[in-house]
Design a protein around this motif. Structure first.
Motif, PDB file in Angstrom:
ATOM      1  N   GLU A   1      -0.352  11.395 -13.092  1.00 39.35           N
ATOM      2  CA  GLU A   1      -0.518  11.313 -14.538  1.00 39.35           C
ATOM      3  C   GLU A   1      -0.107   9.950 -15.111  1.00 39.35           C
ATOM      4  O   GLU A   1      -0.340   9.663 -16.285  1.00 39.35           O
ATOM      5  N   ALA A   2       0.476   9.090 -14.280  1.00 38.92           N
ATOM      6  CA  ALA A   2       0.870   7.754 -14.741  1.00 38.92           C
ATOM      7  C   ALA A   2      -0.373   6.910 -15.026  1.00 38.92           C
ATOM      8  O   ALA A   2      -1.370   6.990 -14.307  1.00 38.92           O
ATOM      9  N   ASP A   3      -0.291   6.124 -16.078  1.00 37.04           N
ATOM     10  CA  ASP A   3      -1.381   5.221 -16.447  1.00 37.04           C
ATOM     11  C   ASP A   3      -1.305   3.992 -15.534  1.00 37.04           C
ATOM     12  O   ASP A   3      -0.299   3.290 -15.523  1.00 37.04           O
ATOM     13  N   GLU A   4      -2.349   3.760 -14.769  1.00 37.47           N
ATOM     14  CA  GLU A   4      -2.397   2.637 -13.818  1.00 37.47           C
ATOM     15  C   GLU A   4      -3.283   1.534 -14.374  1.00 37.47           C
ATOM     16  O   GLU A   4      -4.450   1.769 -14.676  1.00 37.47           O
ATOM     17  N   THR A   5      -2.719   0.338 -14.516  1.00 31.73           N
ATOM     18  CA  THR A   5      -3.479  -0.803 -15.025  1.00 31.73           C
ATOM     19  C   THR A   5      -3.092  -2.056 -14.246  1.00 31.73           C
ATOM     20  O   THR A   5      -2.140  -2.051 -13.472  1.00 31.73           O
TER      21      THR A   5
ATOM     22  N   ASP B   1      -0.240 -10.193 -13.381  1.00 34.16           N
ATOM     23  CA  ASP B   1      -1.059 -10.526 -12.227  1.00 34.16           C
ATOM     24  C   ASP B   1      -0.203 -11.092 -11.103  1.00 34.16           C
ATOM     25  O   ASP B   1       0.626 -11.954 -11.348  1.00 34.16           O
ATOM     26  N   PRO B   2      -0.320 -10.611  -9.885  1.00 33.28           N
ATOM     27  CA  PRO B   2      -1.321  -9.684  -9.337  1.00 33.28           C
ATOM     28  C   PRO B   2      -0.839  -8.228  -9.309  1.00 33.28           C
ATOM     29  O   PRO B   2      -1.486  -7.388  -8.711  1.00 33.28           O
ATOM     30  N   TYR B   3       0.274  -7.928  -9.928  1.00 33.87           N
ATOM     31  CA  TYR B   3       0.881  -6.612  -9.813  1.00 33.87           C
ATOM     32  C   TYR B   3       0.086  -5.511 -10.507  1.00 33.87           C
ATOM     33  O   TYR B   3      -0.577  -5.734 -11.510  1.00 33.87           O
ATOM     34  N   VAL B   4       0.201  -4.308  -9.966  1.00 27.98           N
ATOM     35  CA  VAL B   4      -0.356  -3.104 -10.571  1.00 27.98           C
ATOM     36  C   VAL B   4       0.771  -2.467 -11.367  1.00 27.98           C
ATOM     37  O   VAL B   4       1.884  -2.316 -10.872  1.00 27.98           O
ATOM     38  N   SER B   5       0.472  -2.109 -12.597  1.00 21.34           N
ATOM     39  CA  SER B   5       1.454  -1.489 -13.477  1.00 21.34           C
ATOM     40  C   SER B   5       1.197   0.003 -13.563  1.00 21.34           C
ATOM     41  O   SER B   5       0.054   0.442 -13.692  1.00 21.34           O
ATOM     42  N   PHE B   6       2.282   0.782 -13.481  1.00 20.08           N
ATOM     43  CA  PHE B   6       2.224   2.214 -13.682  1.00 20.08           C
ATOM     44  C   PHE B   6       3.109   2.541 -14.872  1.00 20.08           C
ATOM     45  O   PHE B   6       4.255   2.075 -14.933  1.00 20.08           O
ATOM     46  N   ALA B   7       2.600   3.324 -15.814  1.00 20.25           N
ATOM     47  CA  ALA B   7       3.370   3.733 -16.989  1.00 20.25           C
ATOM     48  C   ALA B   7       3.300   5.244 -17.093  1.00 20.25           C
ATOM     49  O   ALA B   7       2.224   5.836 -17.025  1.00 20.25           O
ATOM     50  N   LEU B   8       4.459   5.851 -17.257  1.00 21.41           N
ATOM     51  CA  LEU B   8       4.555   7.309 -17.252  1.00 21.41           C
ATOM     52  C   LEU B   8       5.252   7.765 -18.523  1.00 21.41           C
ATOM     53  O   LEU B   8       6.348   7.306 -18.839  1.00 21.41           O
ATOM     54  N   VAL B   9       4.606   8.677 -19.245  1.00 18.21           N
ATOM     55  CA  VAL B   9       5.233   9.302 -20.408  1.00 18.21           C
ATOM     56  C   VAL B   9       6.049  10.478 -19.884  1.00 18.21           C
ATOM     57  O   VAL B   9       5.549  11.289 -19.103  1.00 18.21           O
ATOM     58  N   LEU B  10       7.308  10.547 -20.309  1.00 19.48           N
ATOM     59  CA  LEU B  10       8.192  11.617 -19.803  1.00 19.48           C
ATOM     60  C   LEU B  10       8.066  12.898 -20.599  1.00 19.48           C
ATOM     61  O   LEU B  10       7.856  13.074 -21.645  1.00 19.48           O
TER      62      LEU B  10
ATOM     63  N   ARG C   1       0.799  -1.222   0.000  1.00 18.61           N
ATOM     64  CA  ARG C   1       0.000   0.000   0.000  1.00 18.61           C
ATOM     65  C   ARG C   1       0.837   1.280   0.000  1.00 18.61           C
ATOM     66  O   ARG C   1       0.497   2.229  -0.703  1.00 18.61           O
ATOM     67  N   PRO C   2       1.929   1.368   0.754  1.00 15.09           N
ATOM     68  CA  PRO C   2       2.719   2.607   0.699  1.00 15.09           C
ATOM     69  C   PRO C   2       3.250   2.907  -0.706  1.00 15.09           C
ATOM     70  O   PRO C   2       3.241   4.057  -1.138  1.00 15.09           O
ATOM     71  N   SER C   3       3.673   1.881  -1.431  1.00 15.59           N
ATOM     72  CA  SER C   3       4.189   2.109  -2.787  1.00 15.59           C
ATOM     73  C   SER C   3       3.072   2.435  -3.769  1.00 15.59           C
ATOM     74  O   SER C   3       3.259   3.241  -4.690  1.00 15.59           O
ATOM     75  N   ILE C   4       1.920   1.821  -3.589  1.00 12.32           N
ATOM     76  CA  ILE C   4       0.770   2.150  -4.431  1.00 12.32           C
ATOM     77  C   ILE C   4       0.396   3.618  -4.219  1.00 12.32           C
ATOM     78  O   ILE C   4       0.222   4.375  -5.185  1.00 12.32           O
ATOM     79  N   GLU C   5       0.288   4.030  -2.969  1.00  9.51           N
ATOM     80  CA  GLU C   5      -0.084   5.415  -2.667  1.00  9.51           C
ATOM     81  C   GLU C   5       0.985   6.395  -3.148  1.00  9.51           C
ATOM     82  O   GLU C   5       0.658   7.467  -3.672  1.00  9.51           O
ATOM     83  N   PHE C   6       2.257   6.036  -2.974  1.00  7.38           N
ATOM     84  CA  PHE C   6       3.350   6.876  -3.474  1.00  7.38           C
ATOM     85  C   PHE C   6       3.201   7.079  -4.981  1.00  7.38           C
ATOM     86  O   PHE C   6       3.255   8.202  -5.485  1.00  7.38           O
TER      87      PHE C   6
END
Length: 107
Positions: free
Chosen positions: A88-92, A98-107, A76-81
């Motif tokens: 603006e990161a795309d969260e999927t 699975d089960p990880y949450v992916s964050f993708a950020l365009v620079l 949870r701390p890393s998800i909230e961070f």
């Protein structure tokens, strides 16, 4: 890899790597943020944000266009961070991660 040192002690680290495409080709414009770790007594100082933002700025200055990272949903701390610092990161949740949450950020 970026390492933060205070009084001769490592207090934080972050690392990234280039991603490869099929056939062994390297994708130079995209990176995978592998880890950001900050010593417990430094976690409320903004050090994690400084480390990640400095790496992202350096990557952008060298032509990198995007960065992605995975976070386990129980962290949870890393998800909230990730949500708070990079809204603006795309969260999927791609099935292949699975089960990880992916964050993708365009620079």
């Amino acid at each position: 890899m970026v390492v933060a040192v205070t009084d001769g002690h490592v207090v934080g680290v972050t690392a990234h790597e280039r991603l490869g495409r099929s056939g062994g080709r390297v994708w130079n414009h995209h990176r995978y943020l592998m880890v950001t770790a900050v010593r417990g007594d430094q976690q409320r100082t903004g050090l994690a944000r400084q480390l990640v933002e400095s790496v992202l700025a350096d990557l952008a200055s060298t032509g990198c266009e995007s960065v992605e990272w995975l976070v386990h949903p129980s962290n949870r701390p890393s998800i909230e961070f990730s949500r708070n610092v990079f809204p603006e990161a795309d969260e999927t949740q791609p099935p292949e991660d699975d089960p990880y949450v992916s964050f993708a950020l365009v620079l």
